[in-house]
Design a protein around this motif. Structure first.
Motif, short mmCIF file in Angstrom:
data_model
loop_
_atom_site.label_atom_id
_atom_site.label_comp_id
_atom_site.label_asym_id
_atom_site.label_seq_id
_atom_site.Cartn_x
_atom_site.Cartn_y
_atom_site.Cartn_z
N LYS A 42 0.81 -1.21 0.00
CA LYS A 42 0.00 0.00 0.00
C LYS A 42 0.84 1.27 0.00
CE LYS A 42 -4.24 -1.68 2.21
NZ LYS A 42 -5.27 -1.36 3.23
N ASP A 43 2.12 1.14 0.33
CA ASP A 43 2.96 2.33 0.44
C ASP A 43 3.79 2.58 -0.82
OD1 ASP A 43 4.52 0.08 0.75
OD2 ASP A 43 5.88 0.99 2.20
N LYS A 44 3.56 1.82 -1.88
CA LYS A 44 4.35 1.96 -3.10
C LYS A 44 3.57 2.71 -4.18
CE LYS A 44 7.82 -0.38 -1.48
NZ LYS A 44 9.05 0.34 -1.08
N CYS A 45 4.31 3.53 -4.94
CA CYS A 45 3.74 4.24 -6.09
C CYS A 45 3.87 3.39 -7.35
CB CYS A 45 4.44 5.57 -6.28
SG CYS A 45 4.22 6.75 -4.93
N ILE A 46 3.14 3.78 -8.37
CA ILE A 46 3.16 3.05 -9.64
C ILE A 46 4.57 2.97 -10.20
CG2 ILE A 46 2.38 3.11 -12.05
CD1 ILE A 46 -0.18 4.53 -10.99
N HIS A 47 5.26 4.11 -10.25
CA HIS A 47 6.60 4.13 -10.86
C HIS A 47 7.62 3.35 -10.02
CE1 HIS A 47 6.16 7.71 -8.30
NE2 HIS A 47 7.44 7.56 -8.01
N GLU A 48 7.44 3.29 -8.71
CA GLU A 48 8.35 2.50 -7.88
C GLU A 48 8.23 1.02 -8.20
OE1 GLU A 48 9.02 4.33 -3.61
OE2 GLU A 48 6.88 4.35 -4.08
N LEU A 49 6.98 0.56 -8.39
CA LEU A 49 6.77 -0.85 -8.72
C LEU A 49 7.30 -1.16 -10.11
CD1 LEU A 49 3.20 -1.16 -7.20
CD2 LEU A 49 5.26 -2.27 -6.35
N PHE A 50 7.18 -0.21 -11.03
CA PHE A 50 7.75 -0.42 -12.36
C PHE A 50 9.27 -0.48 -12.29
CE2 PHE A 50 9.74 1.12 -16.21
CZ PHE A 50 9.19 0.26 -17.15
N GLU A 51 9.87 0.41 -11.52
CA GLU A 51 11.33 0.41 -11.39
C GLU A 51 11.84 -0.90 -10.81
OE1 GLU A 51 11.52 5.27 -10.75
OE2 GLU A 51 11.94 3.91 -9.06
N LYS A 52 11.07 -1.49 -9.91
CA LYS A 52 11.45 -2.80 -9.35
C LYS A 52 11.49 -3.84 -10.46
CE LYS A 52 9.78 -6.43 -6.24
NZ LYS A 52 8.69 -6.85 -5.31
N GLN A 53 10.48 -3.84 -11.34
CA GLN A 53 10.46 -4.80 -12.45
C GLN A 53 11.60 -4.54 -13.43
OE1 GLN A 53 8.67 -7.44 -12.37
NE2 GLN A 53 7.37 -6.81 -10.65
N ALA A 54 11.95 -3.27 -13.61
CA ALA A 54 13.06 -2.93 -14.50
C ALA A 54 14.39 -3.44 -13.95
CB ALA A 54 13.12 -1.41 -14.71
N ARG A 55 14.52 -3.45 -12.63
CA ARG A 55 15.74 -4.02 -12.02
C ARG A 55 15.76 -5.53 -12.15
NH1 ARG A 55 14.35 -0.33 -7.91
NH2 ARG A 55 13.53 -2.02 -6.61
N LEU A 56 14.61 -6.17 -11.98
CA LEU A 56 14.54 -7.63 -12.01
C LEU A 56 14.70 -8.19 -13.41
CD1 LEU A 56 11.52 -8.20 -9.55
CD2 LEU A 56 13.94 -8.67 -9.11
N ASN A 57 14.19 -7.47 -14.42
CA ASN A 57 14.18 -8.02 -15.78
C ASN A 57 14.44 -6.91 -16.80
OD1 ASN A 57 13.83 -9.82 -17.90
ND2 ASN A 57 11.60 -9.65 -17.89
N PRO A 58 15.64 -6.32 -16.77
CA PRO A 58 15.92 -5.16 -17.62
C PRO A 58 15.78 -5.42 -19.11
CG PRO A 58 17.95 -6.02 -16.67
CD PRO A 58 16.83 -6.72 -15.99
N GLU A 59 16.08 -6.62 -19.57
CA GLU A 59 16.05 -6.91 -21.00
C GLU A 59 14.72 -7.51 -21.46
OE1 GLU A 59 18.40 -5.66 -22.79
OE2 GLU A 59 19.37 -5.05 -20.90
N GLY A 60 13.80 -7.71 -20.55
CA GLY A 60 12.48 -8.22 -20.93
C GLY A 60 11.69 -7.17 -21.69
#
Length: 485
Positions: free
Chosen positions: A1-19
């Motif tokens: 509940k404490d995360k913003c949209i862009h923070e969650l996207f940045e997490k995915q970008a770290r986990l799978n940058p080339e996806g």
């Protein structure tokens, strides 16, 4: 509940940058590329346009990869995007720009000259071979913004979408990050994960685009943008198969049309449909042609962020109507009488909803917001999902014995036609402003192929005695409405 949209996207970008994050025809951006390009835009917006938390930034775009760069870049800068459909009448666009007090509009239009009396920023045209750009923000830093990170919370605005208004002008719905996150992170109506390939075919000025865009991107999946301006039923299946789409949303009207031609859409696993009452025969046709597909009836007003209730339709269901289901995780659902009392099972009442999906209210309309967003008389701080505010949807519903909710109708003159939410009073207001019209009333004709019909009383009835005079007046009124609505 404490995360913003862009923070969650940045997490995915770290986990799978080339996806692959987004694809539109031959234009493809990986998570790393989309993140970096959005970062450049965000740095530019902060440094050149002083965008800060809750700043409103216009976004006038056709469906495209650039559209996502714009949405994400605005959010990363701390602002909220205001979708401006380029096909809207100019007067409506002018009103929205004025009402939102926009000072800058991002766009990817071929000819934006004179469309807006504010500063325009071109989002650029992506190179399909290497993902490169040439834009005004091309030289800015590609790293995530760290400044002001603590001052942007999930309660800050993510976007403002304008909906039909009964007073003649549209009203802007103030939607926070939390409302979007509650929709797409661990939802209780479908599975969204790294394998999700969501088709994005709604206009971003329509809040169905919220789940289409962020449903995949905040879960490490892929967003595939429908490559043409208008969805063509004959081409839709080709797009589904070509890109192996497994999740999709359609308005109920489009769903009914598609049900006749859905034979080849075998990659689909999840199909959400809504915006109006679902056709039971269409449901049966689709289930027969695509047995593995899970159909979901998605219901909800823009004020509660895309979906309030969802109903997973059982296979070979014998029901004569499709319920709207049960509330989303984090939402509070109440069925109340006119006097505000809770209704028992089976008894008709108005649907009230609160919780994580709720909008803040309406932009610049505190009186209307106070009328529709009320204090929750049943608020209990110790009760799970209890909330301080409720939104009065105006929808009449009742509980079924299963605990699911059935939609029955409206308590006012708002209607849904082909997925569009329309206030009949808005049309009546605009007609009544015409110099030759004394009064007007608008009704809906038909139950399946719905149409709006306006009846008008001219100022001077005797002047309407000839066919030519009536025809001329009608043509003038149609032209007027086309320029405003």
């Amino acid at each position: 509940k404490d995360k913003c949209i862009h923070e969650l996207f940045e997490k995915q970008a770290r986990l799978n940058p080339e996806g692959i994050a987004v694809q539109c025809s031959d234009k493809i951006l990986t998570y790393k590329q989309l993140n970096e390009k959005a970062n450049q835009l965000a740095h530019y917006l902060v440094e050149e346009h002083q965008v800060m938390p809750d700043s409103l930034v216009g976004l006038c775009v056709e469906r495209s990869v650039e559209m996502l760069i714009g949405m994400l870049g605005i959010l990363k800068a701390g602002g909220a995007y205001v979708p401006l459909d380029p096909s809207y009448p100019q007067e409506r666009l002018d009103y929205m720009v004025m009402d939102a007090k926009l000072t800058v509009v991002l766009h990817n239009l071929v000819d934006p000259v004179d469309k807006f009396a504010v500063e325009l920023v071109e989002l650029g045209n992506i190179n399909s071979t290497d993902g490169s750009y040439c834009t005004v923000f091309d030289s800015y830093h590609t790293g995530n913004l760290t400044l002001r990170r603590d001052s942007i919370t999930s309660n800050n605005l993510a976007y403002v979408i304008y909906t039909s208004g009964s007073t003649g002008n549209p009203k802007g719905v103030l939607t926070p990050h939390l409302a979007v996150v509650r929709l797409v992170i661990n939802p209780n109506f479908m599975i969204l994960n790294t394998k999700t390939t969501f088709l994005q075919c709604a206009n971003i000025a329509f809040d169905a685009a919220t789940i289409e865009v962020w449903g995949g991107l905040l879960n490490g999946g892929r967003c595939v943008i429908y490559p043409e301006k208008r969805v063509d039923i004959s081409k839709l299946n080709n797009v589904i198969e070509q890109y192996k789409i497994n999740a999709m949303w359609l308005t109920s009207g489009l769903f009914t049309e598609w049900s006749y031609e859905c034979n080849d859409a075998h990659s689909l696993e999840w199909l959400l449909a809504g915006g109006d009452v679902l056709n039971v025969d269409a449901v049966k046709r689709v289930e027969k042609k695509i047995p593995k597909l899970q159909l979901i009836n998605g219901y909800g007003p823009t004020e509660n962020t895309t979906f309030t209730c969802c109903h997973s339709i059982p296979k070979n269901d014998s029901a004569i109507s499709v319920p709207i289901g049960k509330g989303l995780v984090g939402d509070m659902i109440l069925v109340c009488s006119k006097n505000g009392n809770l209704q028992p099972y089976g008894v008709e009442g108005e649907l009230l909803v609160g919780g994580d999906g709720l909008a803040r209210g309406y932009l610049n309309q505190p009186e209307l917001a106070a009328e529709r967003f009320i204090k929750n008389p049943f608020y209990d701080i110790e009760r799970l999902n209890s909330c301080k505010r409720l939104y009065k949807t105006g929808d009449l519903v009742r509980y079924l014995p299963s605990g699911e909710i059935e939609f029955l109708g409206r308590i006012d003159d708002q209607v849904k036609i082909r997925g569009f939410r329309i206030e009949l009073g808005e049309i009546e207001y605009q007609l009544s402003q015409f110099i030759d019209v004394d009064s007007a009333i608008v009704v809906v004709k038909g139950s399946i192929d719905k149409q709006l019909v306006a009846y008008i009383k001219p100022i001077c009835v005797s002047h309407m005695s000839t066919l030519i005079a009536r025809t001329t007046l009608i043509a003038s009124l149609k032209s007027l409405l086309a320029s405003l609505l």
